[in-house]
Design a protein around this motif. Structure first.
Motif, PDB file in Angstrom:
ATOM      1  N   GLU A   5       0.823  -1.199   0.000  1.00 23.72           N
ATOM      2  CA  GLU A   5       0.000   0.000   0.000  1.00 23.72           C
ATOM      3  C   GLU A   5       0.868   1.263   0.000  1.00 23.72           C
ATOM      4  O   GLU A   5       0.566   2.240  -0.685  1.00 23.72           O
ATOM      5  N   LYS A   6       1.921   1.221   0.797  1.00 20.29           N
ATOM      6  CA  LYS A   6       2.822   2.378   0.846  1.00 20.29           C
ATOM      7  C   LYS A   6       3.512   2.591  -0.499  1.00 20.29           C
ATOM      8  O   LYS A   6       3.670   3.718  -0.967  1.00 20.29           O
ATOM      9  N   LEU A   7       3.923   1.470  -1.117  1.00 24.78           N
ATOM     10  CA  LEU A   7       4.584   1.601  -2.427  1.00 24.78           C
ATOM     11  C   LEU A   7       3.607   2.129  -3.476  1.00 24.78           C
ATOM     12  O   LEU A   7       3.966   2.926  -4.337  1.00 24.78           O
ATOM     13  N   GLU A   8       2.330   1.647  -3.376  1.00 24.95           N
ATOM     14  CA  GLU A   8       1.334   2.114  -4.314  1.00 24.95           C
ATOM     15  C   GLU A   8       1.075   3.614  -4.134  1.00 24.95           C
ATOM     16  O   GLU A   8       0.935   4.365  -5.106  1.00 24.95           O
ATOM     17  N   THR A   9       1.007   4.030  -2.892  1.00 24.36           N
ATOM     18  CA  THR A   9       0.811   5.456  -2.623  1.00 24.36           C
ATOM     19  C   THR A   9       1.983   6.268  -3.158  1.00 24.36           C
ATOM     20  O   THR A   9       1.807   7.340  -3.764  1.00 24.36           O
ATOM     21  N   LEU A  10       3.176   5.742  -2.935  1.00 24.90           N
ATOM     22  CA  LEU A  10       4.373   6.446  -3.419  1.00 24.90           C
ATOM     23  C   LEU A  10       4.384   6.525  -4.945  1.00 24.90           C
ATOM     24  O   LEU A  10       4.711   7.553  -5.525  1.00 24.90           O
TER      25      LEU A  10
END
Length: 219
Positions: A5-10
């Motif tokens: 999720e964090k990578l997707e947000t980034l």
């Protein structure tokens, strides 16, 4: 899962930043293109203004040709007139020196200037008469050329000619001085009018070649 999720947000943040930068680049490119169009228009306007100024003021090699030609003709005419004035000065100087020689002869004195030694040659009376005739004819010709005579037909020109037999013994310098000058056609006013007419005609032809004939006035 949290990591994804964090990578997707980034990733979405980076893509949004790229899109914003891409949009800014497109906007800057549009501004640059509009600026270049304005610069091209500026150069075209400047070129047109320069051509207009050059035509009106006669500037440069091409557009200044009519004025330069007129100036050259006037300079040539001025040089001719200066030469005629110098010739008249030489006649007057010769007359003065001959008179001095006559006076010195009566007083039994020698004339210092060897250039005007009149001890030999024709009688001084004939030489004086020849000088006076040449001065009068030459002065009248110059005066007529310079429009100094309101009624030139009323001016007498003929003097009693010097004895041709007695005037055969003059030296080459005096003979050249007394020789008739070439006739000059017209007057200084007619020369100026002719030069002005030629300049106007050359200017009209130049405007026509440049497609600017509509810019010419009636004059």
């Amino acid at each position: 899962r949290d990591l994804q999720e964090k990578l997707e947000t980034l990733r979405r943040g980076v893509e949004a930043s790229v899109d914003r930068r891409r949009e800014r680049l497109r906007a800057l490119r549009d501004v640059q293109e509009r600026a270049l169009e304005g610069l091209d228009q500026f150069h075209a306007t400047a070129e047109a203004c320069l051509q207009e100024l050059s035509l009106r003021e006669g500037l440069g090699m091409k557009y200044g040709a009519p004025r330069r030609n007129a100036q050259e003709k006037l300079r040539t005419e001025q040089t001719r007139d200066e030469n005629e004035a110098k010739h008249l000065d030489r006649l007057l100087e010769a007359l003065e020196m001959t008179c001095r020689a006559v006076a010195a002869e009566k007083l039994g004195e020698a004339l210092d200037d060897d250039e005007y030694d009149t001890s030999e040659g024709p009688p001084k009376s004939s030489l004086l008469l020849g000088l006076l005739e040449a001065i009068r004819a030459h002065a009248r010709t110059r005066a007529a050329y310079l429009n100094f005579f309101p009624h030139p037909d009323r001016i007498l020109t003929a003097l009693p000619p010097a004895d041709s037999d007695e005037m055969t013994d003059v030296d080459a310098q005096t003979a050249e001085l007394l020789a008739p000058r070439p006739e000059r056609e017209g007057t200084i006013a007619s020369v100026v009018e002719e030069v002005e007419a030629c300049c106007r005609e050359e200017t009209r032809e130049l405007y026509a070649r440049e497609g600017k004939a509509d810019r010419l006035g009636e004059d």
